[in-house]
Each structure stands twice: as C-alpha cells, then as structure tokens.
Write a protein that holds these residues in place. Structure first.
Motif, PDB file in Angstrom:
ATOM      1  N   ALA A 130       0.886  -1.297  -0.087  1.00  0.00           N
ATOM      2  CA  ALA A 130       0.014   0.079   0.053  1.00  0.00           C
ATOM      3  C   ALA A 130       0.864   1.313   0.017  1.00  0.00           C
ATOM      4  O   ALA A 130       1.661   1.366   0.647  1.00  0.00           O
ATOM      5  N   ILE A 131       0.527   2.296  -0.760  1.00  0.00           N
ATOM      6  CA  ILE A 131       1.418   3.288  -0.820  1.00  0.00           C
ATOM      7  C   ILE A 131       0.299   4.596  -0.573  1.00  0.00           C
ATOM      8  O   ILE A 131      -0.536   4.693  -1.223  1.00  0.00           O
ATOM      9  N   ILE A 132       0.693   5.357   0.487  1.00  0.00           N
ATOM     10  CA  ILE A 132      -0.106   6.481   0.925  1.00  0.00           C
ATOM     11  C   ILE A 132       0.345   7.781   0.818  1.00  0.00           C
ATOM     12  O   ILE A 132       1.590   8.088   1.225  1.00  0.00           O
ATOM     13  N   GLU A 133       0.136   8.718   0.025  1.00  0.00           N
ATOM     14  CA  GLU A 133       0.523  10.053  -0.053  1.00  0.00           C
ATOM     15  C   GLU A 133      -0.094  11.060   0.557  1.00  0.00           C
ATOM     16  O   GLU A 133      -1.399  11.239   0.186  1.00  0.00           O
ATOM     17  N   MET A 134       0.288  11.746   1.474  1.00  0.00           N
ATOM     18  CA  MET A 134      -0.023  12.596   2.489  1.00  0.00           C
ATOM     19  C   MET A 134       0.614  13.897   2.368  1.00  0.00           C
ATOM     20  O   MET A 134       1.825  13.948   1.772  1.00  0.00           O
ATOM     21  N   SER A 135      -0.065  15.066   2.831  1.00  0.00           N
ATOM     22  CA  SER A 135       0.792  16.189   2.876  1.00  0.00           C
ATOM     23  C   SER A 135       1.843  16.225   3.825  1.00  0.00           C
ATOM     24  O   SER A 135       1.868  15.227   4.802  1.00  0.00           O
ATOM     25  N   HIS A 136       2.991  17.069   3.704  1.00  0.00           N
ATOM     26  CA  HIS A 136       4.112  16.825   4.738  1.00  0.00           C
ATOM     27  C   HIS A 136       3.824  17.724   5.783  1.00  0.00           C
ATOM     28  O   HIS A 136       3.041  18.866   6.003  1.00  0.00           O
ATOM     29  N   PRO A 137       4.053  17.234   7.151  1.00  0.00           N
ATOM     30  CA  PRO A 137       3.713  17.912   8.289  1.00  0.00           C
ATOM     31  C   PRO A 137       4.195  19.198   8.496  1.00  0.00           C
ATOM     32  O   PRO A 137       3.736  20.037   9.004  1.00  0.00           O
ATOM     33  N   ALA A 138       5.225  19.722   7.724  1.00  0.00           N
ATOM     34  CA  ALA A 138       5.752  20.903   7.897  1.00  0.00           C
ATOM     35  C   ALA A 138       4.850  22.062   7.241  1.00  0.00           C
ATOM     36  O   ALA A 138       4.937  23.129   7.443  1.00  0.00           O
ATOM     37  N   ASP A 139       3.964  21.402   6.218  1.00  0.00           N
ATOM     38  CA  ASP A 139       2.876  22.385   5.871  1.00  0.00           C
ATOM     39  C   ASP A 139       1.966  23.100   6.876  1.00  0.00           C
ATOM     40  O   ASP A 139       1.581  24.349   6.840  1.00  0.00           O
ATOM     41  N   ARG A 140       1.611  22.377   8.227  1.00  0.00           N
ATOM     42  CA  ARG A 140       1.033  22.594   9.338  1.00  0.00           C
ATOM     43  C   ARG A 140       2.045  23.327  10.483  1.00  0.00           C
ATOM     44  O   ARG A 140       1.790  24.264  11.333  1.00  0.00           O
ATOM     45  N   LEU A 141       3.166  22.509  10.589  1.00  0.00           N
ATOM     46  CA  LEU A 141       4.041  22.791  11.972  1.00  0.00           C
ATOM     47  C   LEU A 141       5.183  23.509  11.559  1.00  0.00           C
ATOM     48  O   LEU A 141       5.838  23.625  12.614  1.00  0.00           O
ATOM     49  N   GLY A 142       5.492  23.469  10.186  1.00  0.00           N
ATOM     50  CA  GLY A 142       6.768  24.378  10.072  1.00  0.00           C
ATOM     51  C   GLY A 142       6.449  25.773   9.969  1.00  0.00           C
ATOM     52  O   GLY A 142       5.599  26.241   9.757  1.00  0.00           O
ATOM     53  N   ASP A 143       7.663  26.652   9.768  1.00  0.00           N
ATOM     54  CA  ASP A 143       7.661  27.995   9.663  1.00  0.00           C
ATOM     55  C   ASP A 143       6.968  28.487   8.277  1.00  0.00           C
ATOM     56  O   ASP A 143       6.522  29.331   7.881  1.00  0.00           O
ATOM     57  N   THR A 144       7.401  27.717   7.159  1.00  0.00           N
ATOM     58  CA  THR A 144       7.135  27.893   5.925  1.00  0.00           C
ATOM     59  C   THR A 144       6.457  26.591   5.374  1.00  0.00           C
ATOM     60  O   THR A 144       6.901  25.608   5.310  1.00  0.00           O
ATOM     61  N   PRO A 145       5.335  26.744   4.684  1.00  0.00           N
ATOM     62  CA  PRO A 145       4.735  25.599   4.226  1.00  0.00           C
ATOM     63  C   PRO A 145       5.411  24.997   2.844  1.00  0.00           C
ATOM     64  O   PRO A 145       6.242  25.557   2.287  1.00  0.00           O
ATOM     65  N   ARG A 146       5.455  23.518   2.738  1.00  0.00           N
ATOM     66  CA  ARG A 146       6.248  23.245   1.503  1.00  0.00           C
ATOM     67  C   ARG A 146       5.431  23.272   0.213  1.00  0.00           C
ATOM     68  O   ARG A 146       5.875  23.043  -0.827  1.00  0.00           O
ATOM     69  N   VAL A 147       3.978  23.677   0.102  1.00  0.00           N
ATOM     70  CA  VAL A 147       3.487  23.721  -1.089  1.00  0.00           C
ATOM     71  C   VAL A 147       2.776  25.072  -0.839  1.00  0.00           C
ATOM     72  O   VAL A 147       2.190  25.661   0.197  1.00  0.00           O
ATOM     73  N   SER A 148       2.493  25.571  -2.150  1.00  0.00           N
ATOM     74  CA  SER A 148       1.866  26.949  -2.392  1.00  0.00           C
ATOM     75  C   SER A 148       0.283  26.621  -2.390  1.00  0.00           C
ATOM     76  O   SER A 148      -0.175  25.596  -2.802  1.00  0.00           O
ATOM     77  N   ASN A 149      -0.590  27.572  -1.866  1.00  0.00           N
ATOM     78  CA  ASN A 149      -1.973  27.632  -1.652  1.00  0.00           C
ATOM     79  C   ASN A 149      -2.819  28.183  -3.189  1.00  0.00           C
ATOM     80  O   ASN A 149      -3.994  28.331  -3.125  1.00  0.00           O
ATOM     81  N   ALA A 150      -1.658  28.580  -3.749  1.00  0.00           N
ATOM     82  CA  ALA A 150      -2.263  29.447  -5.027  1.00  0.00           C
ATOM     83  C   ALA A 150      -1.406  29.199  -6.303  1.00  0.00           C
ATOM     84  O   ALA A 150      -0.225  29.267  -6.207  1.00  0.00           O
ATOM     85  N   TRP A 151      -2.019  28.866  -7.345  1.00  0.00           N
ATOM     86  CA  TRP A 151      -1.112  28.373  -8.611  1.00  0.00           C
ATOM     87  C   TRP A 151      -2.300  28.700  -9.818  1.00  0.00           C
ATOM     88  O   TRP A 151      -3.325  28.835  -9.724  1.00  0.00           O
ATOM     89  N   THR A 152      -1.399  28.713 -11.023  1.00  0.00           N
ATOM     90  CA  THR A 152      -2.168  28.720 -12.081  1.00  0.00           C
ATOM     91  C   THR A 152      -1.661  27.450 -13.106  1.00  0.00           C
ATOM     92  O   THR A 152      -0.629  27.338 -12.983  1.00  0.00           O
ATOM     93  N   VAL A 153      -2.568  26.982 -13.773  1.00  0.00           N
ATOM     94  CA  VAL A 153      -2.383  25.745 -14.561  1.00  0.00           C
ATOM     95  C   VAL A 153      -2.857  26.001 -16.028  1.00  0.00           C
ATOM     96  O   VAL A 153      -3.912  26.909 -16.323  1.00  0.00           O
ATOM     97  N   GLU A 154      -2.430  25.079 -16.971  1.00  0.00           N
ATOM     98  CA  GLU A 154      -2.931  25.316 -18.256  1.00  0.00           C
ATOM     99  C   GLU A 154      -2.942  23.668 -18.835  1.00  0.00           C
ATOM    100  O   GLU A 154      -2.068  23.071 -18.628  1.00  0.00           O
ATOM    101  N   LYS A 155      -4.233  23.337 -19.344  1.00  0.00           N
ATOM    102  CA  LYS A 155      -4.317  21.813 -19.903  1.00  0.00           C
ATOM    103  C   LYS A 155      -4.902  22.083 -21.202  1.00  0.00           C
ATOM    104  O   LYS A 155      -6.167  22.673 -21.089  1.00  0.00           O
ATOM    105  N   ASP A 156      -4.764  21.463 -22.286  1.00  0.00           N
ATOM    106  CA  ASP A 156      -5.413  21.480 -23.631  1.00  0.00           C
ATOM    107  C   ASP A 156      -5.885  22.989 -23.904  1.00  0.00           C
ATOM    108  O   ASP A 156      -7.016  22.976 -24.268  1.00  0.00           O
ATOM    109  N   GLY A 157      -5.029  23.744 -23.556  1.00  0.00           N
ATOM    110  CA  GLY A 157      -5.442  25.320 -24.086  1.00  0.00           C
ATOM    111  C   GLY A 157      -6.479  25.847 -22.979  1.00  0.00           C
ATOM    112  O   GLY A 157      -6.707  27.212 -23.132  1.00  0.00           O
ATOM    113  N   VAL A 158      -6.709  25.117 -22.022  1.00  0.00           N
ATOM    114  CA  VAL A 158      -7.494  25.957 -21.035  1.00  0.00           C
ATOM    115  C   VAL A 158      -6.960  26.294 -19.835  1.00  0.00           C
ATOM    116  O   VAL A 158      -6.200  25.490 -19.098  1.00  0.00           O
TER     117      VAL A 158
END
Length: 247
Positions: A130-158
């Motif tokens: 079994a493989i479980i992918e979870m957010s890194h604890p540093a996102d809540r417990l660290g001084d700087t989150p490991r992921v951004s909460n805002a981003w822009t994406v493009e897929k198939d021209g959208v």
C-alpha cells in the motif's frame, strides 16, 4: 461542492505529472498484477495504470467523480466503484493499493483512519504493498509551508487560477481540522467555489493508526516521488508511506 465538478478538479490538479508518479509507484511496487486506487476522484493514477495494461479499480464516494472516471476510462481495463474508503468490501485482493493527493485528509478521526487502513489491509494480497501520499507535516507545523496554496495551470489550451485555502482559514487546534476555502477560476468566466474540511495528520498519528490496525509494516517513507528525498529533507514536500502486508 468542489468534488461535484470533476473536470474542473482535474484541471486544477494538472500541475501533477501523473505519468512520472506512476513510474515511481511501479518502481516501489514492482510488477503488480492489479491496482486499487482509493478516494480516487477522477482516477488519474488508476487510469494511467490501466493505460499501461495493468487492470485497475478506482473507488470514490462522489457519484460525479465516479461517472467522470468511467467516462475518461472508457475502453481501458478500469473498474469504477462508488463507496466509502472506510467501509467497503470488493471480495478480492490486490497487489497494490494506492491513496494519492492527501486523500487521507478526509478522514476526520483516528477511528476513521483505522477503519480505512483495515480496508486497505483486507484488500491487499499477501506480500502486497500500500502506498499512501499525504501532505508533509511541515505544511502545518513548520515556519514555511512546503506547497503553495495558489497556482495557475494550463491543460489542453484551458487556463485555471486556483486558490486552495485562504490565510484566514484557521486550523482548529482541538480537532486538527481546517475548513479550506477553495476557488477555481477558469478562463471564460466559470468560477467554482466551495469549502473543503481537511484533517491534518502528523507522522506520529499515522504511526499510531498503523499500529492500531495491525498486519501492516512500514517498509519506507519518502518526502517526494524521488526516493532520494527523505521525509526529513528540506526539499521534502509530501509524506509518502509504503506499507507491506505480511505474506
């Protein structure tokens, strides 16, 4: 509800390299005869396995997500099941069971987590992984989150502009649940908004849930789909756990 809009959700998450992630999953699991994806949403990883000829089953609670996964997986060796990941019985076992994109954050209590892991164990073949992918604890417990909460994406021209959580979305210190305000703004004027409750899980709580469940052994933990990135690395952005069921 965000999960009632599977196309928009898939677009919002299209920054992920699903093909490369499945490469990593297969490198850890070996040649699996079949795979089960839990809380699969649009079932992108299950669909990628199926495209590679590995029979896959995708399970999700949302009727909209299940319908979308069936549509997108048409013609592939893919079965889609609508069910709760904390209480399902499929009547068969799998070589590989995966839970991706921090879907365990929808488990609100320790009892829920143990029920989920029990279902995982009961649907793993002997020696299965079994493989479980979870957010890194540093996102809540660290001084700087490991992921951004805002981003822009493009897929198939959208294009889509995504905000997953706002600064004022506070984590309840008692329940460890945050109600994230989510906005997906798609070029052309469509805006999808919703509030998504998420439970934050620490590494030690995960360990406790595994011990309470029994029958599963932690084989490895990583901070990325690159196995060279350890959980404690400053470059780690996920908590990926590999659990082996006894033969």
């Amino acid at each position: 509800m965000i999960y009632d809009h599977p196309r928009a959700y898939e677009l919002a998450c299209s920054f992920r390299d699903v093909s490369a992630e499945v490469d990593a999953l297969r490198s850890w699991a070996g040649e699996s005869r079949d795979v089960l994806e839990l809380a699969a949403g649009p079932a992108e990883h299950a669909r990628e396995f199926a495209r590679r000829g590995v029979p896959a089953t995708a399970l999700d609670l949302s009727p909209a997500m299940c319908a979308y996964a069936r549509e997108r997986g048409s013609g592939l060796p893919l079965e889609v099941v609508q069910a709760d990941m904390t209480g399902f019985r499929l009547g068969r076992r799998f070589d590989l069971v995966i839970t991706m994109l921090d879907s365990t954050a929808h488990l609100m209590t320790l009892d829920d987590f143990v029920a989920y892991l029990t279902c995982v164990r009961e649907h793993l073949a002997g020696g299965g992984l079994a493989i479980i992918e979870m957010s890194h604890p540093a996102d809540r417990l660290g001084d700087t989150p490991r992921v951004s909460n805002a981003w822009t994406v493009e897929k198939d021209g959208v294009n889509a502009h995504v905000r997953w959580g706002e600064p004022w979305d506070e984590l309840d210190p008692i329940t460890q649940v945050v109600r994230d305000r989510v906005t997906i703004a798609i070029d052309g004027g469509e805006v999808i908004e919703g509030i998504v409750p998420y439970r934050f899980w620490t590494a030690t709580e995960l360990t406790a849930a595994i011990r309470l469940t029994g029958g599963l052994t932690v084989e490895a933990q990583y901070g990325d789909f690159d196995p060279e990135v350890t959980l404690g690395s400053p470059h780690a952005w996920r908590m990926i756990t590999l659990l082996r069921r006894a033969s």
